[in-house]
Design an enzyme around this catalytic site. Sequence first.
Site, PDB file in Angstrom:
ATOM      1  N   HIS A 159      59.170-117.641   3.783  1.00 46.82           N
ATOM      2  CA  HIS A 159      57.849-118.280   3.706  1.00 46.82           C
ATOM      3  C   HIS A 159      57.771-119.370   4.780  1.00 46.82           C
ATOM      4  O   HIS A 159      58.761-120.048   5.054  1.00 46.82           O
ATOM      5  CB  HIS A 159      57.630-118.885   2.316  1.00 46.82           C
ATOM      6  CG  HIS A 159      56.203-119.323   2.110  1.00 46.82           C
ATOM      7  ND1 HIS A 159      55.734-120.518   2.604  1.00 46.82           N
ATOM      8  CD2 HIS A 159      55.150-118.718   1.509  1.00 46.82           C
ATOM      9  CE1 HIS A 159      54.440-120.622   2.308  1.00 46.82           C
ATOM     10  NE2 HIS A 159      54.068-119.543   1.639  1.00 46.82           N
ATOM     11  N   GLU A 163      51.113-113.749   6.703  1.00 46.03           N
ATOM     12  CA  GLU A 163      50.393-114.986   6.379  1.00 46.03           C
ATOM     13  C   GLU A 163      50.233-115.828   7.640  1.00 46.03           C
ATOM     14  O   GLU A 163      51.168-116.526   8.054  1.00 46.03           O
ATOM     15  CB  GLU A 163      51.184-115.820   5.369  1.00 46.03           C
ATOM     16  CG  GLU A 163      51.438-115.159   4.044  1.00 46.03           C
ATOM     17  CD  GLU A 163      51.748-116.210   2.982  1.00 46.03           C
ATOM     18  OE1 GLU A 163      50.954-116.340   2.042  1.00 46.03           O
ATOM     19  OE2 GLU A 163      52.763-116.911   3.099  1.00 46.03           O
TER      20      GLU A 163
HETATM   21  P1  PGA Z   1      47.351-120.371  -0.560  1.00 47.93           P
HETATM   22  O1  PGA Z   1      48.904-120.208  -0.240  1.00 47.93           O
HETATM   23  O2  PGA Z   1      46.896-119.116  -1.262  1.00 47.93           O
HETATM   24  O3  PGA Z   1      47.240-121.584  -1.419  1.00 47.93           O
HETATM   25  O4  PGA Z   1      46.652-120.541   0.775  1.00 47.93           O
HETATM   26  C1  PGA Z   1      49.428-118.976   0.171  1.00 47.93           C
HETATM   27  C2  PGA Z   1      50.921-119.047   0.402  1.00 47.93           C
HETATM   28  O5  PGA Z   1      51.420-120.070   0.880  1.00 47.93           O
HETATM   29  O6  PGA Z   1      51.648-118.088   0.117  1.00 47.93           O
END
Ligand code: PGA
Length: 253
Positions: A98, A168
Amino acid sequence: MKKKTKNLIVGNWKMNPETVSEAKKTAGAIKRGLLNIKKTEVVICSPFVYLDALKSFSSKKTILGTQDIFQENSGSFTGQISPNQARQFNVSYSIIGHSEKRKLGDTDEIVNKKVINVLNSGLKVIICIGEEKRDHSGEYLSFIKKQIFLALKDVSKKDIENIVIAYEPIWAIGAKEPMGTSEIHEMSIFIRKILREIYGMLGDDIRILYGGSVFLENAKSIMVDGFVHGLLIGRESLNAKNFVEMIKDIDKI
Ligand code: PGA
């Protein structure tokens, strides 16, 4: 992608909630709310300290996961948690790489070691990738490609069904708006091509998720118009009511 493969919705609770009773309450409401879903797999990645209290959350439809895991299975590693330790609490998935962990020091090499350790321990891995910013010359595309290649170094074809890629874009995490659905679609095509480069057509069996500012209002259109097999959700996964409603909606796709 195999026809039977279910969509996957992952809740990343990060360092929340503040108490074990809140964690139980939220997980309980999610589990009860999702008893009738059919086509969706739901994973909650809780802080380690709540895993014991939440272990009954795991069922056919709802599954427990962790937000990270150490790259070794035994030894003197103060403060670390191994996959074998986590597995005792009905954990089946682990997020690795992450961006918030990468920011704290997880290099591509560490991410790769963690991915291999998770897979060798019989858990499934959700590998996060994503660029910090975009540029007109498309440098971010080579960056994403490199992240995927390095994370999957020495990961063999036999592990394919246990791998999930979560794209992401860092600038969309914790923001107000997600990335546009046509750009999500483009990225899912790009990532799919890279997975084929590595694994041939078998790469098509790896689910690709999108994460970053997914909420009840935008989740379904991200799935449908973005052509992804699931979502990685931070804030909205702590709101049991919205999270349940969102998944029920997605289950109808
Ligand atoms: P968020 O976070 O949905 O609050 O933008 C996503 C993540 O960090 O996996």
